[in-house]
Design a protein around this motif. Structure first.
Motif, PDB file in Angstrom:
ATOM      1  N   TRP A  60       0.830  -1.212   0.000  1.00 15.18           N
ATOM      2  CA  TRP A  60       0.000   0.000   0.000  1.00 15.18           C
ATOM      3  C   TRP A  60       0.861   1.257   0.000  1.00 15.18           C
ATOM      4  N   LEU A  64      -6.080  -0.313 -10.678  1.00  8.84           N
ATOM      5  CA  LEU A  64      -7.053   0.772 -10.636  1.00  8.84           C
ATOM      6  C   LEU A  64      -6.568   1.948  -9.801  1.00  8.84           C
ATOM      7  N   PHE A 124     -15.011   0.523 -14.361  1.00  8.85           N
ATOM      8  CA  PHE A 124     -15.848  -0.028 -13.317  1.00  8.85           C
ATOM      9  C   PHE A 124     -17.312   0.260 -13.605  1.00  8.85           C
ATOM     10  N   TYR A 182      -5.140 -12.805  -8.973  1.00  4.11           N
ATOM     11  CA  TYR A 182      -6.141 -12.271  -8.075  1.00  4.11           C
ATOM     12  C   TYR A 182      -7.535 -12.863  -8.318  1.00  4.11           C
ATOM     13  N   LYS A 183      -7.944 -12.928  -9.559  1.00  6.03           N
ATOM     14  CA  LYS A 183      -9.298 -13.408  -9.877  1.00  6.03           C
ATOM     15  C   LYS A 183      -9.472 -14.879  -9.563  1.00  6.03           C
ATOM     16  N   PRO A 189      -7.380  -2.525   3.392  1.00  6.04           N
ATOM     17  CA  PRO A 189      -6.174  -1.702   3.518  1.00  6.04           C
ATOM     18  C   PRO A 189      -5.687  -1.563   4.957  1.00  6.04           C
ATOM     19  N   HIS A 214     -12.067   2.669   6.095  1.00  8.87           N
ATOM     20  CA  HIS A 214     -13.449   2.839   5.645  1.00  8.87           C
ATOM     21  C   HIS A 214     -14.299   3.570   6.683  1.00  8.87           C
ATOM     22  N   LEU A 268      -3.124  12.631  -2.071  1.00  9.68           N
ATOM     23  CA  LEU A 268      -3.225  11.748  -3.228  1.00  9.68           C
ATOM     24  C   LEU A 268      -4.580  11.063  -3.180  1.00  9.68           C
ATOM     25  N   ALA A 269      -5.200  10.884  -4.339  1.00  6.54           N
ATOM     26  CA  ALA A 269      -6.437  10.109  -4.379  1.00  6.54           C
ATOM     27  C   ALA A 269      -6.259   8.952  -5.343  1.00  6.54           C
ATOM     28  N   GLU A 270      -6.563   7.745  -4.875  1.00  7.16           N
ATOM     29  CA  GLU A 270      -6.493   6.569  -5.739  1.00  7.16           C
ATOM     30  C   GLU A 270      -7.922   6.114  -6.003  1.00  7.16           C
ATOM     31  N   VAL A 271      -8.279   6.071  -7.260  1.00  6.33           N
ATOM     32  CA  VAL A 271      -9.666   5.774  -7.608  1.00  6.33           C
ATOM     33  C   VAL A 271      -9.755   4.392  -8.236  1.00  6.33           C
ATOM     34  N   THR A 272     -10.625   3.536  -7.727  1.00  9.18           N
ATOM     35  CA  THR A 272     -10.790   2.234  -8.362  1.00  9.18           C
ATOM     36  C   THR A 272     -12.133   2.134  -9.062  1.00  9.18           C
ATOM     37  N   GLY A 273     -12.968   3.127  -8.961  1.00  7.48           N
ATOM     38  CA  GLY A 273     -14.303   3.026  -9.542  1.00  7.48           C
ATOM     39  C   GLY A 273     -15.316   2.752  -8.454  1.00  7.48           C
ATOM     40  N   SER A 274     -15.121   1.637  -7.747  1.00 11.68           N
ATOM     41  CA  SER A 274     -16.045   1.340  -6.655  1.00 11.68           C
ATOM     42  C   SER A 274     -15.628   2.078  -5.394  1.00 11.68           C
ATOM     43  N   PHE A 327      -9.479   5.760  -2.557  1.00 14.83           N
ATOM     44  CA  PHE A 327      -8.590   5.820  -1.395  1.00 14.83           C
ATOM     45  C   PHE A 327      -7.977   7.204  -1.354  1.00 14.83           C
ATOM     46  N   HIS A 373      -5.551   9.777   0.397  1.00 17.58           N
ATOM     47  CA  HIS A 373      -4.414   9.868   1.321  1.00 17.58           C
ATOM     48  C   HIS A 373      -4.344  11.279   1.863  1.00 17.58           C
ATOM     49  N   GLN A 377     -11.053   5.470   3.059  1.00 18.26           N
ATOM     50  CA  GLN A 377     -11.632   4.676   1.983  1.00 18.26           C
ATOM     51  C   GLN A 377     -13.053   5.174   1.757  1.00 18.26           C
ATOM     52  N   THR A 390     -16.502   6.965  -6.986  1.00 19.86           N
ATOM     53  CA  THR A 390     -15.410   7.747  -7.545  1.00 19.86           C
ATOM     54  C   THR A 390     -15.541   9.181  -7.071  1.00 19.86           C
TER      55      THR A 390
END
Lengths: 323, 361, 362
Positions: B173, B201, B225, C165-166, C236, C276, C296-302, C305, C307, C319, C323
């Motif tokens: 992380w 992502l 997404f 991962y999947k 996280p 979260h 910093l912003a980390e975007v995954t769509g769902s 994150f 910082h 968390q 978006t």
């Protein structure tokens, strides 16, 4: 004898080192996991070692004890002998002939190592890493190793002759150098050295080749990307990872060359004069030729000790510098 | 620094019988952070090695800022690459490792020192500079490898091949956000190969999804997404992946079995009748005690309490579904409502699902 | 089936790998979770009999088996790296332990192999060799081999760690279903909190060679008894902030946490906040406010994150759902419900009652 387990230890530490190395998953997936912390569950397994202990006793310990026995006595007849203490050791170490042979052998071993190790590594680096030529290259390189010692001697005895040998003839008539190993001591020395290089460099090459092949591809790729020259790649990627096999190669080549007997015996018989009379040839002259069992025994033990100590020093220095 | 363009680039390891990478045309824009995401064996490493020059593609051209570099070796391309496992010059110190790519390129001594120290500071390696690199733990070794990739400032791109595989979850992380910050500060083009969607992502400006040697979809993380263009993207991105049900379109209405789920809205005009696949992400499944369109009748079969969220498993006529909810907000509800759902034909998205008229949205 | 470890200690080359392990494993599944180098593999090897502990005993059904060799135990082991016989087909790989097992009827081998292959979803790959399989299929084969022979103890050492991962997601759901009604003892080790939470089995948290805690994983997550447990079960990672005790009041970076009436004693504390549970808008009254700067912003769509930097030096990750776009460098406020703050003493134990205490007042 006891030196033989030294290389095994080197190999062991090499394997342990490889565990961390990058494993490309598809090929690595079938390997056994290195069971680095398995301990014996019971002591019955020690019985399995018994046959080895017994055979080593017969092949090594008992003969060695016999030699020790001879080295401290003066033997006139099998029933008539006197205990002389360390007299033979003293006389052998003071014998100028032995000292000269010792220095000669040491010089020979040093030259063998200086030539064969780099040459072997160079050969290995030049050999193809993959493709159809791999097996061809392996067979060609390994050929001299398949020939028995005395035959090697015979081959070179003829090959180096100025009249009927191809090598000797070329040197004399094409290069125009006066070369005769039966008369000139330098020529004799060069012949024996060349023969050893021809015979044993392939061993170094094969060991080094195996070592090189075990280096994972990403190391070479990283070096390419870092802009490393061929020399820098060799120096920083290949050479550090050859340490294990080169330790073995140096030990083997030192022991073998320091105890060389058959080939010079066949080619030069130790001559001309004493030019190629190495420790082993002198020893057999004393023991078998003159039947001086006492001095020969002391000589053997000293010889044995020197090899042991030299191997220990090599091994320690080479493995220490790796840490 | 410049754009990297692939023109009809494809690669086959067996003389053209099968393609590890199907011929593709693609441009990596200067200064962007890309993630190349796909399952193992999808050709992502091959693609990466073609860009760096470790592999010469069997067809097509690679252009670096308009210059054809297809046949050039990696040195001539000015590209840095970090591998999956730590690749170190083990007998060298950490400092020498970091300095190696610079020294090979004959940088002046003062500059080498300056850059090495800068990278070491960025990656938290300052205290380890004098140590022999092989004595570090694997995680730190990988950070050193990473540093070697970042030490040259003028590189056209830094390629990262699953660089965080050997690193423990917590450090992962930290390093990931650090990489993102470094990218922001240095402006390198970064191409990051991974099979881990969270990594892809969170890291990238643009995610390129690769499957069976072909690019399936690319876009910003949120775009992938929120509107997957391909069933595979719906499945591969998102955790858990998209729920998929077999359905059929009849006169503009989507049916699952005999249930009317919602109204079909075609992406390009009306959707012709025929079988479709209905995809809905677990995040967009709501559990409610009364019917709400678009949606489906279903029974809750189990709950996985995952800490920060719950996974509610439900069984409907067309198959099993999963809903991702906040902890503790579900009951023994009988209906699922789909906030956002897509329709797929032959894996490609063809429409979305809307509420049936007269039943509220 | 009951397996007990009594004071197991493993020392190797002067280092303590396992220290004073006392565990009772019953039938069914147990999850073993811990960070890298926590001693998970060593503990599994001790249970299997591959490693004799320096001290202590392994007791199965009341019988001391500490020095019984692994061959004589009813144990199967699945490694992190997919280990199959490369020269055998998938079928032969699965069949091999059955053929070697004394007393397994010959005629049942075929049926059993096919059953297990069906269960692991590799029934149509039986004639292939391991080299022709993908990583996931290879690991399925390895697991199938371990499952084929009915054993008392099945040990799986991070079996999914090397997979995509999947695939991991799919296989862990399959494995959960499979082990749910297992009669033998199944020990599953992992470093992934999601796996442990998913299995929802009795869970042992291992750290630095010691058992940190044993219990229900969801409860442990909600109310971690120690910092080590909280950290191990958070992905996280848990946000950690310093808690300063000032005249009986708890403060964090100058922000008071406790309301009048709550008294704290002793030394400074460590505060754990799950990402979260941080919001950047006030969602409930009584939330604590931390002025922050966006890093910093980390975007995954769902998920996004975010910082944040608190008081110019402390890192905090939030968390957030969906978006959300942010500009680095801008100020923001982080809101945290005091009930959601885990308060640990300086030595890492949960200061149990204060959380509820704070909750009452918050």
């Amino acid at each position: 004898m006891t030196t033989s387990d030294v290389p095994a230890k080197v190999a062991g530490s090499q394997v342990a080192g490889e565990v961390v190395a990058p494993a490309v998953p598809p090929s690595a997936s079938n390997e056994e996991e290195a069971p680095r912390d398995v301990k014996p569950k019971n002591n019955r397994a020690w019985w399995l070692v018994l046959p080895v202990v017994v055979s080593v006793a017969f092949t090594a310990v008992i003969p060695l004890m016999t030699v020790v026995n001879f080295s401290v006595q003066d033997v006139f007849t099998p029933t008539d002998r006197i205990f002389v203490g360390l007299d033979w050791f003293r006389s052998v170490t003071r014998d100028p002939e032995v000292r000269a042979a010792f220095l000669r052998t040491l010089m020979f071993s040093a030259q063998v190592l200086i030539i064969e190790i780099p040459l072997g590594v160079l050969l290995a680096v030049c050999m193809p890493r993959r493709g159809a030529w791999v097996s061809v290259a392996l067979v060609v390189v390994a050929l001299p190793l398949l020939i028995p010692w005395n035959v090697v001697g015979t081959i070179w005895q003829i090959f180096a002759r100025g009249d009927i040998g191809l090598g000797g003839w070329v040197v004399n008539n094409v290069l125009g150098i006066n070369f005769n190993y039966t008369l000139d001591s330098t020529d004799a020395w060069i012949t024996v050295l060349a023969m050893d290089v021809w015979h044993w460099t392939p061993l170094v090459a094969l060991l080094a080749y195996a070592g090189l092949r075990s280096i994972p591809e990403p190391y070479f790729q990283a070096a390419q990307i870092d802009g490393a020259s061929a020399w820098a790649t060799f120096r920083h990627v290949q050479l550090p990872r050859l340490r294990g096999v080169l330790t073995i190669a140096i030990l083997l080549r030192f022991m073998d060359s320091f105890m060389i007997y058959t080939e010079p015996f066949v080619v030069t018989g130790g001559g001309p004069g004493n030019a190629t009379s190495f420790l082993s040839i002198l020893l057999s002259k004393i023991a078998v030729g003159q039947f001086d069992l006492g001095p020969a025994g002391a000589f053997s033990l000293l010889y044995f000790l020197i090899v042991q100590i030299a191997c220990y020093v090599f091994f320690t220095v080479l493995t220490r510098s790796g840490r | 620094m410049a754009d990297i363009t692939l023109e009809g680039v494809g690669h086959s390891y067996d003389g053209g019988r099968t393609h590890a990478l199907n011929p593709m045309t693609w441009t990596w824009s200067d200064g962007r952070a890309y993630a190349l995401l796909g399952p193992s064996g999808c050709g992502k490493t091959t693609l990466l090695n073609i860009i760096s020059g470790l592999i010469t593609p069997s067809q097509g051209r690679v252009l670096l800022g308009g210059r054809d570099v297809t046949g050039l070796p990696p040195v001539a391309r000015n590209i840095a690459q970090v591998f999956q496992f730590p690749v170190l010059y083990e007998e060298m110190s950490v400092y020498d490792n970091l300095a190696f790519p610079l020294r090979n390129r004959k940088y002046p001594k003062a500059e080498v020192d300056e850059r090495v120290r800068k990278v070491a500071r960025l990656l938290g390696l300052e205290e380890h500079l004098r140590r022999r690199s092989r004595r570090l733990d694997p995680g730190r070794q990988q950070i050193v490898s990473l540093g070697r990739g970042l030490v040259r400032s003028e590189v056209a791109a830094v390629l990262l091949d699953e660089p965080l595989t050997v690193i423990g979850p917590a450090l992962k992380w930290t390093l990931r956000s650090k990489l993102k910050e470094i990218h922001r500060d240095t402006g390198h083009t970064l191409i990051y190969v991974t099979h881990d969607q969270t990594e892809a992502l969170t890291f990238a400006d643009e995610v390129v999804v690769l499957k069976d040697g072909a690019i399936v979809q690319s876009g910003e993380p949120a775009e992938l997404f929120l509107s997957p263009a391909h069933e595979f993207v719906g499945h591969f991105i998102g955790s858990p992946g998209m729920n998929v049900l077999d359905a059929a379109v009849e006169r503009g209405i989507v049916r699952v079995g005999s249930a009317l789920v919602g109204r079909a809205v075609g992406d390009d005009g009306a959707l012709p009748d025929g079988p479709v696949r209905l995809g809905v992400r677990p995040e967009f499944v709501r559990i409610s005690p009364f019917p709400r369109s678009p949606g489906l009748r279903a029974g809750v079969t189990g709950v996985d309490r995952m800490g920060s969220y719950h996974l509610v498993h439900a069984r409907a006529a067309g198959g099993d579904l999963v809903a991702k909810t906040d902890p503790g907000e579900h009951g023994t509800a009988e209906h699922l409502h789909f906030e956002r759902a897509y329709l797929f034909r032959d894996q490609i998205r063809c429409g979305t699902l809307a509420a049936l008229e007269g039943s509220g949205a | 089936m009951a397996l007990r470890l009594d004071g197991v200690r493993v020392r190797q080359r002067g280092e303590v790998w396992l220290d004073d392990i006392n565990l009772e494993l019953t039938s069914g599944m147990t999850t073993l979770i811990g960070p890298l180098a926590a001693g998970k593999t060593t503990l599994m090897r001790v249970i299997a009999g591959l490693h004799t502990p320096t001290d202590g005993r392994v007791v199965v059904n009341g019988e001391d088996v500490t020095s019984v060799p692994v061959r004589k135990r009813s144990v199967a082991f699945v490694y992190q790296r997919f280990i199959n016989y490369p020269s055998l087909t998938v079928y032969e790989n699965i069949a091999s332990p059955l053929r070697l097992a004394a007393g397994f009827p010959r005629k049942d081998v075929d049926g059993r192999v096919r059953d297990v292959a069906e269960l692991m979803g590799i029934a149509d790959l039986l004639e292939r060799r391991p080299a022709e399989l993908s990583g996931g299929q290879q690991q399925r084969t390895a697991i199938a081999r371990a499952l084929a022979r009915p054993v008392d103890v099945l040990l799986l050492d991070e079996p999914l760690a090397n997979l995509d991962y999947k695939l991991r997601e799919q296989l862990r759901a399959d494995l959960k279903a499979m082990f749910q009604d297992s009669r033998g003892t199944v020990v599953y080790s992992t470093s992934d909190p999601a796996e442990a939470l998913m299995f929802a089995a009795p869970t042992v948290v291992l750290g630095e060679g010691r058992v940190q805690h044993v219990g229900d994983v969801a409860r442990m997550y909600d109310r971690p008894p120690s910092l080590a447990v909280a950290a191990t079960l958070s992905d996280p990672p848990l946000n950690l902030l310093p808690g300063v005790v000032n005249e009986g009041r708890l403060e964090c970076l100058g922000v008071p946490l406790s309301t009048p009436g709550t008294h704290f004693f002793g030394d400074d504390m460590v505060l754990g906040i799950r990402p979260h549970q941080v919001t950047i808008e006030r969602t409930r009254p009584g939330q604590i406010e931390f002025p922050a700067e966006i890093r910093l912003a980390e975007v995954t769509g769902s998920t996004t994150f975010l910082h944040l930097l608190l008081a110019g030096r402390r890192h905090l990750v939030a968390q957030l759902p969906g978006t959300q776009l942010f500009t680095p460098g801008e100020p923001a406020v982080a809101y945290v419900d005091p009930a959601h703050i885990l308060i640990f003493s300086g030595t890492g134990e949960l200061v149990a009652d204060t959380a509820t205490e704070v909750d009452l007042h918050g």
